[in-house]
Design a protein around this motif. Structure first.
Motif, PDB file in Angstrom:
ATOM      1  N   SER A  48      -6.131  -9.839  -2.211  1.00  0.00           N
ATOM      2  CA  SER A  48      -7.430 -10.515  -2.118  1.00  0.00           C
ATOM      3  C   SER A  48      -7.266 -11.973  -1.684  1.00  0.00           C
TER       4      SER A  48
ATOM      5  N   ASP B   6       0.251  -3.833 -10.746  1.00  0.00           N
ATOM      6  CA  ASP B   6      -0.838  -3.342  -9.888  1.00  0.00           C
ATOM      7  C   ASP B   6      -1.954  -4.382  -9.775  1.00  0.00           C
ATOM      8  N   THR B   7      -2.278  -4.992 -10.899  1.00  0.00           N
ATOM      9  CA  THR B   7      -3.351  -5.998 -10.896  1.00  0.00           C
ATOM     10  C   THR B   7      -2.927  -7.223 -10.081  1.00  0.00           C
TER      11      THR B   7
ATOM     12  N   ASP C 235      -3.112  -6.516  -6.374  1.00  0.00           N
ATOM     13  CA  ASP C 235      -4.491  -6.548  -5.869  1.00  0.00           C
ATOM     14  C   ASP C 235      -4.966  -7.991  -5.717  1.00  0.00           C
ATOM     15  N   GLN C 236      -4.611  -8.860  -6.662  1.00  0.00           N
ATOM     16  CA  GLN C 236      -4.993 -10.270  -6.549  1.00  0.00           C
ATOM     17  C   GLN C 236      -4.321 -10.931  -5.341  1.00  0.00           C
TER      18      GLN C 236
ATOM     19  N   ASN D   5       0.808  -1.222   0.000  1.00  0.00           N
ATOM     20  CA  ASN D   5       0.000   0.000   0.000  1.00  0.00           C
ATOM     21  C   ASN D   5       0.845   1.278   0.000  1.00  0.00           C
TER      22      ASN D   5
ATOM     23  N   ARG E  70       3.716   1.442  -5.495  1.00  0.00           N
ATOM     24  CA  ARG E  70       2.626   1.709  -6.425  1.00  0.00           C
ATOM     25  C   ARG E  70       3.048   2.654  -7.544  1.00  0.00           C
TER      26      ARG E  70
END
Length: 791
Positions: free
Chosen positions: A122, A114-115, A118-119, A101, A106
């Protein structure tokens, strides 16, 4: 886009902006393409320390927690070590979240990374729920392995997205290290499967086949990854797999692959020891390789940045040079073209009109001085400048020639006008003598008509003088009554019998303006009679107004359109230059010239109910009180002004001649019959108005020839006495008429103006003083001649 009407500076700017903008865009594009890889190389350290190290720690802790979770699911009790491991895993995940974060990672990450991040986040969010299922034993050993392996796989996908360096060798090395990490993950999966089977005492359904596939995939990935490593790294990996732990681990793996059941003699401690040693050594190898990769990427990025800076500076310098050259050339072109344009505009708007004005004032103009050579260079612009120099000299020379021609034309007009004036003056003098000597009414009527024609010829001759720019020449020393000025103007009009003099308030005009005002009014009255029906009347009135004295001339014609009226007032409001092409407006031109000479305002208005009203406003500085009537003076002692005014009054009071019809005798209502004993054609009538009348008498043509031959000629003294009596009677009649007007009594009646020339005389040219001509030599004083009256 129509650029035809753009200024030259805008066109040059457009020519410069296009190429410079394209060059600047290419420079920015090339710089961006080069700067991006350099940033990617510099971001390798950020990836390593913000994602690689924390992510590898999370993977290691998840692998340990996965083994313990499988062991707990295979046994009957809860392992205290699992709770401790979960705490270490949570701390590692918290650190990874903080780094993920953060702004540094970033900002350096591209869209793919970035994708993947995020995965990963999650997937880690599902860990608490998975732990709950494990603690509740709602998952079997295969499900627990799949839960943790999925989170670890998300971490390795993020690691693969990091391996996107611009240098191909570095990129292959990064991918090889990632593949080694995956092989180590497969080693951990195999260890977790075996630990669960050892705890349960047997393989679950499908676990042996999964163990075999995991071991085979681990060995395949390791061999493939090592092939992409540099030679030094391959040598280091070779030494690693030749260590005792790796040799013993390979032997135990072969044993497990060959046996479908758990080997009874499997040394569990040897497996755990060799597996832990091999796993740790491979991890250390990966971390050293990642550190070396990051260290090698920094010098490479610096080199790229240095080359980029050099290329960028050179490109920017080239752009600046292009811009400076374009600006310098464009400014030079714009300045030179602007100079040519300025010279052209100055010549067209200032210099040429000034030269023409100076030429018209009679000044001598040097064409070479007024059109100096202008140097605009030797290129095409210089050729245009030289051509313009020739055009300018030609224009100035043409202006000089035109003004010279116009001046010569004016001189011709003036010469012809002066000659015509001289002839007209002589003709008027001859007519005046004939009128004095003629006593027959028919002959006198004809002489009056010829006299009137001569008067109009004199006005037209004065028109030529005005067209030539000179003064007509008629003038008075003393003021003249406004009514006499109006009557004098009427006497110069062809259809004078259609003009009615209405209410004229008493006033006088200074002598210096009388002649020009008479001419001005005659032109306007002539227009009024010419552009109105033949049977209509034209009214002339005069009154005193705050700004001076206004004379109104009203006709009953069709009038003028608003546009024509506006255009006519525009011409009358200024003194224009004579344009031979506009010969249909000579009357307006003459009126405008005369009005501008004395500051008189002339305005045309729409009449009521029809027709046109011409208003002539004489300024107050030209208006004075109506001059008083001077007592009659003997002819020998009368001044030139007295003789002139006597002529004005006599011409204004002579009856209109009327042509007799066939079968009827010529008659005049104002004629008083002569008594039998009178020998003069002039007597005081019995009506008491004091005005002398020329009466009918038997002319020489009706007398017997003997009587004519026997008649004794008049002596000069008799002629002088007759003219003195005429002048005295004229003055007495005017005084009686003024007294009757002041007392409200009706005078003897209006006397129509004579068909004669203007009230007043045509004086000499403006450069000569207004003096009476000397009388003809005779032994006795003579009556005033036409030269004395009109000069």
């Amino acid at each position: 886009m129509n650029t035809r009407d753009w200024p030259i500076r805008a066109k040059l700017t457009a020519l410069v902006i296009g190429p410079v903008t394209a060059l600047l865009a290419l420079w920015i594009f090339a710089t961006t393409l080069t700067f991006g890889p350099a940033l990617d190389l510099l971001a390798a350290r950020t990836y390593l320390y913000d994602l690689g190290r924390p992510g590898e720690t999370v993977v290691a802790e998840l692998q340990q927690e996965r083994r313990l979770s499988v062991v707990q699911l295979a046994g009957e009790s809860t392992l205290p070590a699992l709770a401790e491991q979960r705490g270490r895993t949570d701390r590692a995940i918290a650190e990874l979240r903080r780094r993920v974060n953060g702004d540094d990672l970033r900002d350096a990450a591209d869209e793919l990374l970035d994708t993947r991040l995020d995965q990963l986040v999650s997937a880690l969010d599902a860990l608490p729920a998975g732990r709950g299922f494990i603690d509740a034993r709602k998952l079997d050993r295969a499900g627990a392995i799949g839960l943790y392996s999925g989170m670890i796989s998300s971490a390795f996908q993020a690691f693969s997205a990091m391996a996107a360096m611009p240098d191909h060798q570095l990129n292959r090395e990064a991918l090889a290290l990632t593949a080694l990490g995956r092989s180590r993950e497969l080693l951990g999966q195999a260890d977790a499967l075996l630990a669960g089977a050892l705890t349960a005492g047997r393989y679950a359904d499908g676990e042996h086949e999964q163990l075999v596939r995991t071991i085979d995939n681990e060995r395949f990935l390791a061999e493939t990854a090592v092939a992409d490593l540099p030679a030094s790294e391959r040598a280091g990996y070779q030494r690693l797999v030749e260590s005792p732990d790796w040799v013993r681990l390979r032997a135990l793996q072969d044993t497990l692959v060959r046996s479908r059941e758990l080997p009874a003699r499997l040394d569990v401690r040897a497996w755990e020891t060799s597996r832990a040693g091999a796993w740790q050594s491979l991890r250390d190898f990966e971390l050293r390789g990642a550190d070396g990769l990051a260290e090698r990427s920094v010098p490479m990025a610096v080199g790229i940045l240095v080359r980029l800076a050099a290329a960028g500076v050179l490109g920017l310098l080239a752009i600046v040079v292009c811009v400076l050259v374009a600006l310098r050339v464009g400014r030079s072109l714009a300045r030179r073209l602007t100079g040519v344009r300025t010279a052209a505009l100055e010549m067209a708007e200032d210099r040429l009109p000034d030269v023409v004005a100076r030429l018209r004032r009679g000044e001598v103009v040097d064409v070479a001085k007024e059109a100096p050579e202008l140097d605009h260079g030797g290129d095409e612009i210089g050729e245009v400048g030289r051509a313009f120099n020739e055009v300018r000299r030609t224009a100035l020379q043409s202006a000089v020639d035109e003004v010279t021609l116009r001046r010569g034309l004016n001189e011709v007009f003036l010469n012809i006008a002066r000659r015509s004036q001289g002839l007209v003056h002589r003709q008027l003098a001859l007519l005046d003598r004939l009128e004095r000597q003629t006593e027959d009414p028919d002959e006198l009527a004809g002489l009056f008509q010829v006299d009137h024609l001569a008067t109009r010829l004199r006005r037209h001759a004065e028109d030529l003088v005005i067209l030539a720019g000179a003064a007509p020449g008629r003038g008075w020393r003393n003021p003249v009554a406004a009514v006499d000025v109006i009557r004098g103007a009427i006497s110069e009009v062809e259809s004078y019998d259609r003009v009615d003099v209405g209410d004229v308030q008493p006033a006088g005009l200074l002598g210096r303006a009388v002649g020009d005002v008479i001419h001005l009014l005659a032109e306007l009255i002539e227009n009024a009679t010419a552009f109105s029906p033949p049977g209509s009347r034209v009214d002339v009135t005069g009154r005193t107004v705050p700004g001076g004295y206004a004379i109104e001339i009203t006709d009953r014609g069709l009038g003028m359109s608003p546009q024509a009226l506006t255009e006519a007032n525009r011409r009358l409001s200024r003194s224009p230059e004579f344009d031979p092409a506009d010969s249909a407006r000579l009357g307006h031109f003459v009126v405008a010239r005369l009005a501008a000479r004395h500051g008189v305002r002339v305005e045309l208005r729409v009449g009521t109910p029809a027709g046109t009203v011409a208003v002539v406003l004489v300024p107050a500085d030209l208006v004075t009180a109506e001059p008083a009537l001077a007592p009659a003076a003997p002819a020998g002692g009368a001044t030139p002004d007295d003789r002139r005014m006597a002529k004005v009054t006599r011409l204004a009071t002579v009856p209109r001649p009327r042509t007799a019809r066939p079968g009827r005798e010529r008659a005049d209502s104002a004629v008083v019959p002569l008594s039998a004993g009178r020998t003069s054609a002039v007597e005081n009538p019995a009506d008491g108005d004091g005005l002398p009348r020329r009466v009918r008498r038997r002319g020489p043509a009706n007398r017997p020839r003997a009587a004519v031959a026997d008649a004794a000629p008049r002596s000069p003294e008799e002629v002088r006495r007759a003219m003195a009596a005429l002048q005295a009677g004229t003055a007495r009649g005017r005084r009686d008429g003024l007294r009757a007007a002041e007392s409200g009594a009706d005078p003897a009646g209006p006397v129509p103006p004579a068909p004669d020339r203007a009230a007043g005389a045509t004086g000499p040219a403006p450069d000569r003083p207004t003096e009476p001509s000397p009388p003809e030599p005779s032994p006795a004083p003579q009556p005033p001649t036409a030269t004395e009256r009109d000069a």
